[in-house]
Scaffold this motif. Structure first.
Motif, PDB file in Angstrom:
ATOM      1  N   GLU A  64       6.494  12.003  -1.116  1.00 23.96           N
ATOM      2  CA  GLU A  64       6.692  11.624   0.285  1.00 23.96           C
ATOM      3  C   GLU A  64       7.922  12.312   0.856  1.00 23.96           C
ATOM      4  O   GLU A  64       7.909  12.781   1.990  1.00 23.96           O
ATOM      5  CB  GLU A  64       6.808  10.105   0.431  1.00 23.96           C
ATOM      6  N   ASN A  65       8.996  12.401   0.066  1.00 25.56           N
ATOM      7  CA  ASN A  65      10.199  13.084   0.543  1.00 25.56           C
ATOM      8  C   ASN A  65       9.940  14.575   0.771  1.00 25.56           C
ATOM      9  O   ASN A  65      10.447  15.151   1.731  1.00 25.56           O
ATOM     10  CB  ASN A  65      11.372  12.888  -0.412  1.00 25.56           C
ATOM     11  N   ALA A  66       9.146  15.191  -0.095  1.00 27.30           N
ATOM     12  CA  ALA A  66       8.823  16.613   0.101  1.00 27.30           C
ATOM     13  C   ALA A  66       7.992  16.793   1.364  1.00 27.30           C
ATOM     14  O   ALA A  66       8.224  17.733   2.139  1.00 27.30           O
ATOM     15  CB  ALA A  66       8.076  17.161  -1.114  1.00 27.30           C
ATOM     16  N   ARG A  67       7.068  15.905   1.593  1.00 29.06           N
ATOM     17  CA  ARG A  67       6.262  15.982   2.817  1.00 29.06           C
ATOM     18  C   ARG A  67       7.134  15.770   4.056  1.00 29.06           C
ATOM     19  O   ARG A  67       6.995  16.471   5.064  1.00 29.06           O
ATOM     20  CB  ARG A  67       5.139  14.948   2.779  1.00 29.06           C
ATOM     21  N   ALA A  68       8.034  14.803   3.981  1.00 29.65           N
ATOM     22  CA  ALA A  68       8.935  14.536   5.112  1.00 29.65           C
ATOM     23  C   ALA A  68       9.864  15.729   5.338  1.00 29.65           C
ATOM     24  O   ALA A  68      10.151  16.080   6.485  1.00 29.65           O
ATOM     25  CB  ALA A  68       9.734  13.260   4.859  1.00 29.65           C
TER      26      ALA A  68
ATOM     27  N   ARG B 283      -5.049   9.379  14.602  1.00 32.17           N
ATOM     28  CA  ARG B 283      -6.418   9.163  15.117  1.00 32.17           C
ATOM     29  C   ARG B 283      -6.695   7.674  15.313  1.00 32.17           C
ATOM     30  O   ARG B 283      -7.332   7.279  16.289  1.00 32.17           O
ATOM     31  CB  ARG B 283      -7.443   9.800  14.191  1.00 32.17           C
ATOM     32  N   LEU B 284      -6.220   6.845  14.381  1.00 34.77           N
ATOM     33  CA  LEU B 284      -6.406   5.396  14.534  1.00 34.77           C
ATOM     34  C   LEU B 284      -5.707   4.878  15.789  1.00 34.77           C
ATOM     35  O   LEU B 284      -6.239   4.021  16.495  1.00 34.77           O
ATOM     36  CB  LEU B 284      -5.843   4.651  13.319  1.00 34.77           C
ATOM     37  N   SER B 285      -4.527   5.409  16.077  1.00 32.19           N
ATOM     38  CA  SER B 285      -3.773   4.923  17.225  1.00 32.19           C
ATOM     39  C   SER B 285      -4.347   5.408  18.550  1.00 32.19           C
ATOM     40  O   SER B 285      -4.044   4.835  19.601  1.00 32.19           O
ATOM     41  CB  SER B 285      -2.302   5.329  17.117  1.00 32.19           C
ATOM     42  N   ALA B 286      -5.179   6.417  18.524  1.00 31.47           N
ATOM     43  CA  ALA B 286      -5.740   6.966  19.768  1.00 31.47           C
ATOM     44  C   ALA B 286      -6.538   5.926  20.549  1.00 31.47           C
ATOM     45  O   ALA B 286      -6.629   5.997  21.772  1.00 31.47           O
ATOM     46  CB  ALA B 286      -6.609   8.179  19.472  1.00 31.47           C
ATOM     47  N   GLY B 287      -7.079   4.925  19.861  1.00 27.51           N
ATOM     48  CA  GLY B 287      -7.865   3.897  20.533  1.00 27.51           C
ATOM     49  C   GLY B 287      -7.039   2.755  21.104  1.00 27.51           C
ATOM     50  O   GLY B 287      -7.583   1.848  21.726  1.00 27.51           O
ATOM     51  N   LEU B 288      -5.731   2.800  20.911  1.00 26.80           N
ATOM     52  CA  LEU B 288      -4.874   1.722  21.398  1.00 26.80           C
ATOM     53  C   LEU B 288      -4.407   1.997  22.821  1.00 26.80           C
ATOM     54  O   LEU B 288      -4.273   3.151  23.224  1.00 26.80           O
ATOM     55  CB  LEU B 288      -3.636   1.591  20.500  1.00 26.80           C
ATOM     56  N   SER B 289      -4.129   0.934  23.532  1.00 24.79           N
ATOM     57  CA  SER B 289      -3.544   1.100  24.867  1.00 24.79           C
ATOM     58  C   SER B 289      -2.103   1.575  24.712  1.00 24.79           C
ATOM     59  O   SER B 289      -1.484   1.397  23.661  1.00 24.79           O
ATOM     60  CB  SER B 289      -3.566  -0.222  25.631  1.00 24.79           C
TER      61      SER B 289
ATOM     62  N   ILE C 160      -0.439  19.200   5.594  1.00 19.75           N
ATOM     63  CA  ILE C 160       0.616  18.785   4.670  1.00 19.75           C
ATOM     64  C   ILE C 160       0.615  17.274   4.519  1.00 19.75           C
ATOM     65  O   ILE C 160       0.839  16.740   3.446  1.00 19.75           O
ATOM     66  CB  ILE C 160       1.992  19.275   5.178  1.00 19.75           C
ATOM     67  N   ASP C 161       0.354  16.572   5.600  1.00 20.00           N
ATOM     68  CA  ASP C 161       0.388  15.115   5.582  1.00 20.00           C
ATOM     69  C   ASP C 161      -0.850  14.554   6.282  1.00 20.00           C
ATOM     70  O   ASP C 161      -0.781  14.086   7.416  1.00 20.00           O
ATOM     71  CB  ASP C 161       1.666  14.620   6.251  1.00 20.00           C
ATOM     72  N   PRO C 162      -2.001  14.613   5.606  1.00 23.01           N
ATOM     73  CA  PRO C 162      -3.236  14.149   6.253  1.00 23.01           C
ATOM     74  C   PRO C 162      -3.235  12.661   6.597  1.00 23.01           C
ATOM     75  O   PRO C 162      -3.916  12.250   7.526  1.00 23.01           O
ATOM     76  CB  PRO C 162      -4.337  14.476   5.233  1.00 23.01           C
ATOM     77  N   LEU C 163      -2.442  11.867   5.903  1.00 27.53           N
ATOM     78  CA  LEU C 163      -2.390  10.439   6.226  1.00 27.53           C
ATOM     79  C   LEU C 163      -1.829  10.220   7.630  1.00 27.53           C
ATOM     80  O   LEU C 163      -2.343   9.407   8.388  1.00 27.53           O
ATOM     81  CB  LEU C 163      -1.558   9.679   5.194  1.00 27.53           C
ATOM     82  N   THR C 164      -0.794  10.975   7.988  1.00 25.73           N
ATOM     83  CA  THR C 164      -0.237  10.847   9.337  1.00 25.73           C
ATOM     84  C   THR C 164      -1.272  11.238  10.382  1.00 25.73           C
ATOM     85  O   THR C 164      -1.372  10.606  11.435  1.00 25.73           O
ATOM     86  CB  THR C 164       1.041  11.694   9.479  1.00 25.73           C
ATOM     87  N   ALA C 165      -2.065  12.252  10.097  1.00 23.44           N
ATOM     88  CA  ALA C 165      -3.124  12.654  11.029  1.00 23.44           C
ATOM     89  C   ALA C 165      -4.142  11.523  11.195  1.00 23.44           C
ATOM     90  O   ALA C 165      -4.593  11.242  12.316  1.00 23.44           O
ATOM     91  CB  ALA C 165      -3.809  13.919  10.530  1.00 23.44           C
TER      92      ALA C 165
ATOM     93  N   ALA D 104       0.839  -1.204   0.000  1.00 19.48           N
ATOM     94  CA  ALA D 104       0.000   0.000   0.000  1.00 19.48           C
ATOM     95  C   ALA D 104       0.873   1.254   0.000  1.00 19.48           C
ATOM     96  O   ALA D 104       0.588   2.223  -0.707  1.00 19.48           O
ATOM     97  CB  ALA D 104      -0.945  -0.007   1.207  1.00 19.48           C
ATOM     98  N   GLU D 105       1.951   1.242   0.800  1.00 22.82           N
ATOM     99  CA  GLU D 105       2.886   2.377   0.831  1.00 22.82           C
ATOM    100  C   GLU D 105       3.531   2.589  -0.535  1.00 22.82           C
ATOM    101  O   GLU D 105       3.692   3.716  -0.990  1.00 22.82           O
ATOM    102  CB  GLU D 105       3.973   2.146   1.891  1.00 22.82           C
ATOM    103  N   SER D 106       3.888   1.502  -1.183  1.00 20.39           N
ATOM    104  CA  SER D 106       4.506   1.586  -2.505  1.00 20.39           C
ATOM    105  C   SER D 106       3.529   2.178  -3.524  1.00 20.39           C
ATOM    106  O   SER D 106       3.890   3.041  -4.323  1.00 20.39           O
ATOM    107  CB  SER D 106       4.961   0.192  -2.938  1.00 20.39           C
ATOM    108  N   ARG D 107       2.284   1.716  -3.481  1.00 19.40           N
ATOM    109  CA  ARG D 107       1.262   2.271  -4.392  1.00 19.40           C
ATOM    110  C   ARG D 107       1.028   3.743  -4.108  1.00 19.40           C
ATOM    111  O   ARG D 107       0.893   4.555  -5.028  1.00 19.40           O
ATOM    112  CB  ARG D 107      -0.040   1.478  -4.269  1.00 19.40           C
ATOM    113  N   LEU D 108       0.983   4.112  -2.823  1.00 20.99           N
ATOM    114  CA  LEU D 108       0.793   5.510  -2.446  1.00 20.99           C
ATOM    115  C   LEU D 108       1.950   6.366  -2.961  1.00 20.99           C
ATOM    116  O   LEU D 108       1.737   7.455  -3.498  1.00 20.99           O
ATOM    117  CB  LEU D 108       0.663   5.650  -0.927  1.00 20.99           C
TER     118      LEU D 108
END
Length: 151
Positions: free
Chosen positions: A39-43, A122-128, A113-118, A23-27
């Motif tokens: 991705e490098n510009a975003r980083a 949010r997905l990780s907020a539900g993890l312990s 700039i990087d909505p995927l990281t956001a 998925a990362e490769s396709r993105l």
């Protein structure tokens, strides 16, 4: 004989990790052609903003080292970011041969700039906390292995 249940879990994790890598490769391919900055510009922008927030100077060389790419590649990235009005340059105060990279508008939210990281945040907020530490450690180890592949 290995525990078949453990073996099944390990295979499940390996398959999920491979799906993530694909998925990362396709993105990355989509971002090269269809989807704004690479991705490098975003980083690079995240790095510039983080250092700016910490009141630290950022040079193109520091960006290149952070990204693990050549300074020539960073020059192209910075030229595109400058043309897009995201960064500008100023003279380095103590090295006349160097320049500093500074954000033009620091009010821009990194999540824009990087909505995927956001979304991942949010997905990780539900993890312990324990799960977050374990997953982060696992993903760091996977990244290290990927970085060592074919070197």
């Amino acid at each position: 004989m290995p525990d078949t249940e453990e073996s099944t879990r390990q295979e499940s994790v390996a398959r999920a990790t491979e799906r993530l890598r694909l998925a990362e490769s396709r993105l990355a391919r989509r971002r090269q052609t269809d989807c704004g900055p690479s991705e490098n510009a975003r980083a690079a922008m995240r790095f510039v903003y983080e250092r700016s927030d910490a009141d630290e100077d950022v040079t193109p060389t520091a960006i290149a080292e952070h990204l693990g790419v050549s300074t020539a590649a960073v020059t192209g990235i910075l030229d595109r970011l400058r043309a897009g009005g995201l960064v500008t340059f100023r003279a380095h105060p103590s090295d006349g041969r160097s320049k500093l990279v500074v954000p033009v508008d620091r009010s821009v939210d990194l999540d824009d700039i990087d909505p995927l990281t956001a979304k991942i945040r949010r997905l990780s907020a539900g993890l312990s906390e324990e799960a977050m530490v374990e997953i982060a450690g696992f993903l760091d180890a996977v990244a290290d292995e990927v970085d060592q592949e074919c070197v």
